[in-house]
Design a protein around this motif. Structure first.
Motif, PDB file in Angstrom:
ATOM      1  N   SER A  82      -0.782  31.857 -27.900  1.00  0.00           N
ATOM      2  CA  SER A  82      -0.347  30.909 -26.635  1.00  0.00           C
ATOM      3  C   SER A  82      -0.059  29.542 -27.250  1.00  0.00           C
ATOM      4  O   SER A  82       0.826  28.947 -26.631  1.00  0.00           O
ATOM      5  CB  SER A  82      -1.618  30.691 -25.835  1.00  0.00           C
ATOM      6  N   HIS A  83      -0.755  29.186 -28.248  1.00  0.00           N
ATOM      7  CA  HIS A  83      -0.206  27.746 -28.983  1.00  0.00           C
ATOM      8  C   HIS A  83       1.176  27.837 -29.414  1.00  0.00           C
ATOM      9  O   HIS A  83       2.080  27.062 -29.241  1.00  0.00           O
ATOM     10  CB  HIS A  83      -1.199  27.338 -29.962  1.00  0.00           C
ATOM     11  N   ALA A  84       1.443  29.079 -30.151  1.00  0.00           N
ATOM     12  CA  ALA A  84       2.791  29.116 -30.785  1.00  0.00           C
ATOM     13  C   ALA A  84       3.960  29.236 -29.582  1.00  0.00           C
ATOM     14  O   ALA A  84       5.050  28.635 -29.784  1.00  0.00           O
ATOM     15  CB  ALA A  84       3.134  30.302 -31.313  1.00  0.00           C
ATOM     16  N   VAL A  85       3.735  29.974 -28.366  1.00  0.00           N
ATOM     17  CA  VAL A  85       4.423  30.020 -27.087  1.00  0.00           C
ATOM     18  C   VAL A  85       4.719  28.456 -26.614  1.00  0.00           C
ATOM     19  O   VAL A  85       5.940  28.091 -26.394  1.00  0.00           O
ATOM     20  CB  VAL A  85       4.142  30.871 -26.082  1.00  0.00           C
ATOM     21  N   LEU A  86       3.606  27.759 -26.437  1.00  0.00           N
ATOM     22  CA  LEU A  86       3.717  26.406 -26.154  1.00  0.00           C
ATOM     23  C   LEU A  86       4.593  25.504 -26.731  1.00  0.00           C
ATOM     24  O   LEU A  86       5.547  24.741 -26.486  1.00  0.00           O
ATOM     25  CB  LEU A  86       2.462  25.801 -25.934  1.00  0.00           C
ATOM     26  N   HIS A  87       4.529  25.665 -28.187  1.00  0.00           N
ATOM     27  CA  HIS A  87       4.964  24.793 -28.932  1.00  0.00           C
ATOM     28  C   HIS A  87       6.682  25.214 -29.246  1.00  0.00           C
ATOM     29  O   HIS A  87       7.527  24.348 -29.196  1.00  0.00           O
ATOM     30  CB  HIS A  87       4.539  25.165 -30.398  1.00  0.00           C
ATOM     31  N   ALA A  88       6.939  26.477 -29.023  1.00  0.00           N
ATOM     32  CA  ALA A  88       8.262  27.029 -29.157  1.00  0.00           C
ATOM     33  C   ALA A  88       9.052  26.451 -27.760  1.00  0.00           C
ATOM     34  O   ALA A  88      10.204  26.047 -27.797  1.00  0.00           O
ATOM     35  CB  ALA A  88       8.361  28.167 -29.030  1.00  0.00           C
ATOM     36  N   TYR A  89       8.246  26.526 -26.632  1.00  0.00           N
ATOM     37  CA  TYR A  89       9.052  26.188 -25.223  1.00  0.00           C
ATOM     38  C   TYR A  89       9.156  24.471 -25.365  1.00  0.00           C
ATOM     39  O   TYR A  89      10.165  24.225 -24.968  1.00  0.00           O
ATOM     40  CB  TYR A  89       8.247  26.591 -24.452  1.00  0.00           C
ATOM     41  N   VAL A  90       8.308  23.795 -25.838  1.00  0.00           N
ATOM     42  CA  VAL A  90       8.435  22.230 -25.784  1.00  0.00           C
ATOM     43  C   VAL A  90       9.604  21.859 -26.792  1.00  0.00           C
ATOM     44  O   VAL A  90      10.512  20.937 -26.539  1.00  0.00           O
ATOM     45  CB  VAL A  90       7.094  21.664 -26.325  1.00  0.00           C
ATOM     46  N   ILE A 113       8.336  21.852 -18.068  1.00  0.00           N
ATOM     47  CA  ILE A 113       8.303  23.187 -18.358  1.00  0.00           C
ATOM     48  C   ILE A 113       7.285  24.041 -17.415  1.00  0.00           C
ATOM     49  O   ILE A 113       6.286  23.437 -17.210  1.00  0.00           O
ATOM     50  CB  ILE A 113       7.809  23.273 -19.686  1.00  0.00           C
ATOM     51  N   ALA A 114       7.497  25.197 -16.974  1.00  0.00           N
ATOM     52  CA  ALA A 114       6.567  26.141 -16.331  1.00  0.00           C
ATOM     53  C   ALA A 114       6.581  27.328 -17.136  1.00  0.00           C
ATOM     54  O   ALA A 114       7.412  27.950 -17.344  1.00  0.00           O
ATOM     55  CB  ALA A 114       7.233  26.311 -15.027  1.00  0.00           C
ATOM     56  N   LEU A 115       5.148  27.611 -17.368  1.00  0.00           N
ATOM     57  CA  LEU A 115       4.907  28.572 -18.501  1.00  0.00           C
ATOM     58  C   LEU A 115       3.934  29.580 -17.473  1.00  0.00           C
ATOM     59  O   LEU A 115       3.237  29.207 -16.761  1.00  0.00           O
ATOM     60  CB  LEU A 115       4.174  28.145 -19.502  1.00  0.00           C
ATOM     61  N   GLY A 116       4.005  30.855 -17.757  1.00  0.00           N
ATOM     62  CA  GLY A 116       3.410  32.043 -16.924  1.00  0.00           C
ATOM     63  C   GLY A 116       2.814  32.951 -17.799  1.00  0.00           C
ATOM     64  O   GLY A 116       2.142  32.427 -18.727  1.00  0.00           O
ATOM     65  N   ASP A 117       3.280  34.328 -17.687  1.00  0.00           N
ATOM     66  CA  ASP A 117       2.742  35.373 -18.218  1.00  0.00           C
ATOM     67  C   ASP A 117       2.934  35.352 -19.933  1.00  0.00           C
ATOM     68  O   ASP A 117       2.254  35.740 -20.331  1.00  0.00           O
ATOM     69  CB  ASP A 117       2.937  36.629 -17.785  1.00  0.00           C
ATOM     70  N   GLU A 118       4.156  34.594 -20.156  1.00  0.00           N
ATOM     71  CA  GLU A 118       4.487  34.282 -21.628  1.00  0.00           C
ATOM     72  C   GLU A 118       3.430  33.430 -22.283  1.00  0.00           C
ATOM     73  O   GLU A 118       3.361  33.742 -23.481  1.00  0.00           O
ATOM     74  CB  GLU A 118       5.771  34.009 -21.907  1.00  0.00           C
ATOM     75  N   PHE A 119       2.836  32.820 -21.652  1.00  0.00           N
ATOM     76  CA  PHE A 119       1.667  31.700 -22.225  1.00  0.00           C
ATOM     77  C   PHE A 119       0.524  32.440 -22.653  1.00  0.00           C
ATOM     78  O   PHE A 119       0.053  32.412 -23.753  1.00  0.00           O
ATOM     79  CB  PHE A 119       1.521  30.822 -21.415  1.00  0.00           C
ATOM     80  N   ALA A 120      -0.015  33.407 -21.705  1.00  0.00           N
ATOM     81  CA  ALA A 120      -1.388  34.111 -21.937  1.00  0.00           C
ATOM     82  C   ALA A 120      -1.339  35.462 -21.060  1.00  0.00           C
ATOM     83  O   ALA A 120      -1.046  35.297 -20.063  1.00  0.00           O
ATOM     84  CB  ALA A 120      -2.632  33.070 -21.721  1.00  0.00           C
TER      85      ALA A 120
END
Length: 120
Positions: A82-90, A113-120
């Motif tokens: 989840s942290h890697a996904v957040l970092h990549a999106y930002v 930025i709106a994160l959904g299922d890709e985050f967790a």
């Protein structure tokens, strides 16, 4: 002054802020905020890259409630994805803002930025 300011009462939002802090200049503020749509992380910084004068920027990171609930339910050792996904999106959002500025487009002071299922 401290390098970054973390105004996140919850441990989860504080951890998310620290995951992305390396993408921002010193003296950036990371604020856990709430509005009608729910809780989110608001990142506020002074951008030097988008014009001849510094520009105050805000990036709101919103995570769908169901995805955030799954994240909170995970053991901390399992949150790396989840942290890697957040970092990549930002990182991608900041790159997009830089590309828009480089191509002569006006860059808005506010982004989201709106994160959904890709985050967790």
């Amino acid at each position: 002054m401290e390098e970054y300011e973390y105004a996140c009462p919850s441990a989860e939002f504080d951890a998310l802020a620290r995951v992305i802090s390396d993408l921002f200049p010193e003296q950036t503020r990371f604020v856990e905020a709430t509005d009608d749509a729910g809780r989110f992380l608001s990142v506020q910084w002074l951008a030097m890259r988008f014009g001849s004068t510094p520009k105050r920027m805000t990036l709101d990171v919103r995570i769908a409630p169901a995805a955030f609930a799954r994240y909170v339910a995970m053991r901390p050792a399992l949150r790396a994805r989840s942290h890697a996904v957040l970092h990549a999106y930002v990182e991608a959002m900041l790159g997009s803002l830089e590309e828009r500025h480089a191509s002569g487009e006006a860059v808005s002071r506010d982004a989201e930025i709106a994160l959904g299922d890709e985050f967790a």
